[in-house]
Design a protein around this motif. Sequence first.
Motif, PDB file in Angstrom:
ATOM      1  N   VAL A 195     -10.364   2.326  -4.867  1.00  0.00           N
ATOM      2  CA  VAL A 195     -11.658   2.056  -5.497  1.00  0.00           C
ATOM      3  C   VAL A 195     -12.401   3.362  -5.774  1.00  0.00           C
ATOM      4  CG1 VAL A 195     -13.940   1.007  -5.145  1.00  0.00           C
ATOM      5  CG2 VAL A 195     -11.872  -0.278  -4.587  1.00  0.00           C
ATOM      6  N   ILE A 196     -12.366   4.302  -4.826  1.00  0.00           N
ATOM      7  CA  ILE A 196     -13.029   5.599  -5.037  1.00  0.00           C
ATOM      8  C   ILE A 196     -12.412   6.327  -6.227  1.00  0.00           C
ATOM      9  CG2 ILE A 196     -13.200   7.943  -4.101  1.00  0.00           C
ATOM     10  CD1 ILE A 196     -13.925   6.813  -1.455  1.00  0.00           C
ATOM     11  N   ILE A 197     -11.097   6.346  -6.306  1.00  0.00           N
ATOM     12  CA  ILE A 197     -10.416   7.036  -7.403  1.00  0.00           C
ATOM     13  C   ILE A 197     -10.767   6.395  -8.743  1.00  0.00           C
ATOM     14  CG2 ILE A 197      -8.135   7.504  -8.424  1.00  0.00           C
ATOM     15  CD1 ILE A 197      -7.149   7.825  -5.432  1.00  0.00           C
ATOM     16  N   VAL A 198     -10.725   5.079  -8.798  1.00  0.00           N
ATOM     17  CA  VAL A 198     -11.076   4.374 -10.042  1.00  0.00           C
ATOM     18  C   VAL A 198     -12.534   4.645 -10.412  1.00  0.00           C
ATOM     19  CG1 VAL A 198     -11.389   2.085 -11.078  1.00  0.00           C
ATOM     20  CG2 VAL A 198      -9.296   2.604  -9.807  1.00  0.00           C
ATOM     21  N   MET A 211     -18.468  11.612 -10.665  1.00  0.00           N
ATOM     22  CA  MET A 211     -18.698  12.032  -9.288  1.00  0.00           C
ATOM     23  C   MET A 211     -20.029  11.535  -8.733  1.00  0.00           C
ATOM     24  SD  MET A 211     -17.186  13.380  -6.908  1.00  0.00           S
ATOM     25  CE  MET A 211     -17.461  14.012  -5.300  1.00  0.00           C
ATOM     26  N   ALA A 212     -21.039  11.394  -9.569  1.00  0.00           N
ATOM     27  CA  ALA A 212     -22.341  10.925  -9.075  1.00  0.00           C
ATOM     28  C   ALA A 212     -22.208   9.561  -8.411  1.00  0.00           C
ATOM     29  CB  ALA A 212     -23.343  10.867 -10.221  1.00  0.00           C
ATOM     30  N   GLU A 213     -21.402   8.687  -9.003  1.00  0.00           N
ATOM     31  CA  GLU A 213     -21.189   7.357  -8.429  1.00  0.00           C
ATOM     32  C   GLU A 213     -20.367   7.445  -7.147  1.00  0.00           C
ATOM     33  OE1 GLU A 213     -21.765   3.459  -7.974  1.00  0.00           O
ATOM     34  OE2 GLU A 213     -22.635   4.649  -9.586  1.00  0.00           O
ATOM     35  N   VAL A 214     -19.370   8.299  -7.136  1.00  0.00           N
ATOM     36  CA  VAL A 214     -18.497   8.429  -5.965  1.00  0.00           C
ATOM     37  C   VAL A 214     -19.276   8.950  -4.766  1.00  0.00           C
ATOM     38  CG1 VAL A 214     -16.501   9.685  -5.042  1.00  0.00           C
ATOM     39  CG2 VAL A 214     -16.383   8.637  -7.297  1.00  0.00           C
ATOM     40  N   ARG A 215     -20.216   9.850  -4.981  1.00  0.00           N
ATOM     41  CA  ARG A 215     -21.042  10.368  -3.871  1.00  0.00           C
ATOM     42  C   ARG A 215     -21.768   9.243  -3.146  1.00  0.00           C
ATOM     43  NH1 ARG A 215     -23.028  14.791  -7.489  1.00  0.00           N
ATOM     44  NH2 ARG A 215     -21.549  16.464  -7.119  1.00  0.00           N
ATOM     45  N   ARG A 216     -22.149   8.215  -3.863  1.00  0.00           N
ATOM     46  CA  ARG A 216     -22.898   7.107  -3.260  1.00  0.00           C
ATOM     47  C   ARG A 216     -22.017   6.185  -2.427  1.00  0.00           C
ATOM     48  NH1 ARG A 216     -26.251   4.308  -7.761  1.00  0.00           N
ATOM     49  NH2 ARG A 216     -26.300   2.839  -6.081  1.00  0.00           N
ATOM     50  N   ILE A 217     -20.709   6.217  -2.673  1.00  0.00           N
ATOM     51  CA  ILE A 217     -19.841   5.296  -1.936  1.00  0.00           C
ATOM     52  C   ILE A 217     -18.937   5.978  -0.915  1.00  0.00           C
ATOM     53  CG2 ILE A 217     -19.820   3.597  -3.786  1.00  0.00           C
ATOM     54  CD1 ILE A 217     -16.985   4.489  -4.470  1.00  0.00           C
ATOM     55  N   ILE A 218     -18.769   7.292  -1.028  1.00  0.00           N
ATOM     56  CA  ILE A 218     -17.745   7.956  -0.219  1.00  0.00           C
ATOM     57  C   ILE A 218     -18.050   7.919   1.282  1.00  0.00           C
ATOM     58  CG2 ILE A 218     -18.560  10.346  -0.321  1.00  0.00           C
ATOM     59  CD1 ILE A 218     -15.511  10.965  -1.026  1.00  0.00           C
ATOM     60  N   ALA A 219     -19.301   8.079   1.669  1.00  0.00           N
ATOM     61  CA  ALA A 219     -19.636   8.117   3.102  1.00  0.00           C
ATOM     62  C   ALA A 219     -19.272   6.801   3.790  1.00  0.00           C
ATOM     63  CB  ALA A 219     -21.112   8.438   3.294  1.00  0.00           C
ATOM     64  N   LEU A 220     -19.720   5.687   3.233  1.00  0.00           N
ATOM     65  CA  LEU A 220     -19.400   4.385   3.831  1.00  0.00           C
ATOM     66  C   LEU A 220     -17.926   4.047   3.657  1.00  0.00           C
ATOM     67  CD1 LEU A 220     -22.195   1.729   3.210  1.00  0.00           C
ATOM     68  CD2 LEU A 220     -21.085   2.311   5.344  1.00  0.00           C
ATOM     69  N   CYS A 221     -17.373   4.419   2.527  1.00  0.00           N
ATOM     70  CA  CYS A 221     -15.982   4.106   2.228  1.00  0.00           C
ATOM     71  C   CYS A 221     -15.029   4.798   3.198  1.00  0.00           C
ATOM     72  CB  CYS A 221     -15.693   4.525   0.794  1.00  0.00           C
ATOM     73  SG  CYS A 221     -14.296   3.737   0.047  1.00  0.00           S
TER      74      CYS A 221
END
Length: 191
Positions: free
Chosen positions: A71-74, A81-91
């Motif tokens: 999901v992070i890669i997609v 990257m702006a969107e990925v920053r919001r999910i990476i910590a919890l992910c």
Amino acid sequence: MLFKEPKTKAGKLLRSTLIVIVSAFCGSSVQMFVMIPNGMTSGGLPGIARIITHFFPINYALVYYAMSMIVIIVAFFTMGMAEVRRIIALCLTYPVMLFFFEKLDYSLLDSPDPLLASILIGVFYGLATGIGYMGGFSSGGTDTIARVLKYKVFNYMRAGDIQMVIDISIIIVSAFIFNTNVALYAVVNAY
């Protein structure tokens, strides 16, 4: 502390860290201590992981982690990257807690109780999601998949509606794999 926005950088970092830990704790603990021991399932990535581990003797936390990384890669390649920053910590934190809790071999309920399990799953998932959103985080699950689909394919639909269709689809598939009661209890916990 979690509800007030701190003024300092250290305070903001501490608040964000606490939000990620509490959110991941609520979601991962209910999966390992309630959902799996009671033979339950849900929508979202936990439901997909339950379906996969039903057919293949693979570690649940590992399956969840692999799906989170996909999901992070997609999200990175479709929304940046702006969107990925919001999910990476919890992910990343969520599967780490799953690995840890999986080793504990503990069940919150003394005996199987599907209705109570469904209610607990719904409450704890609600807490996990709400606390994460409060800090601007996402777990990188079907909410992110829905945003990617909205961004790339269904721009005329709301992301929440897309997520609902995805989650309902996972629950319907669960009815065929597990049984109708398990799927209906998943509807209860989703509600």
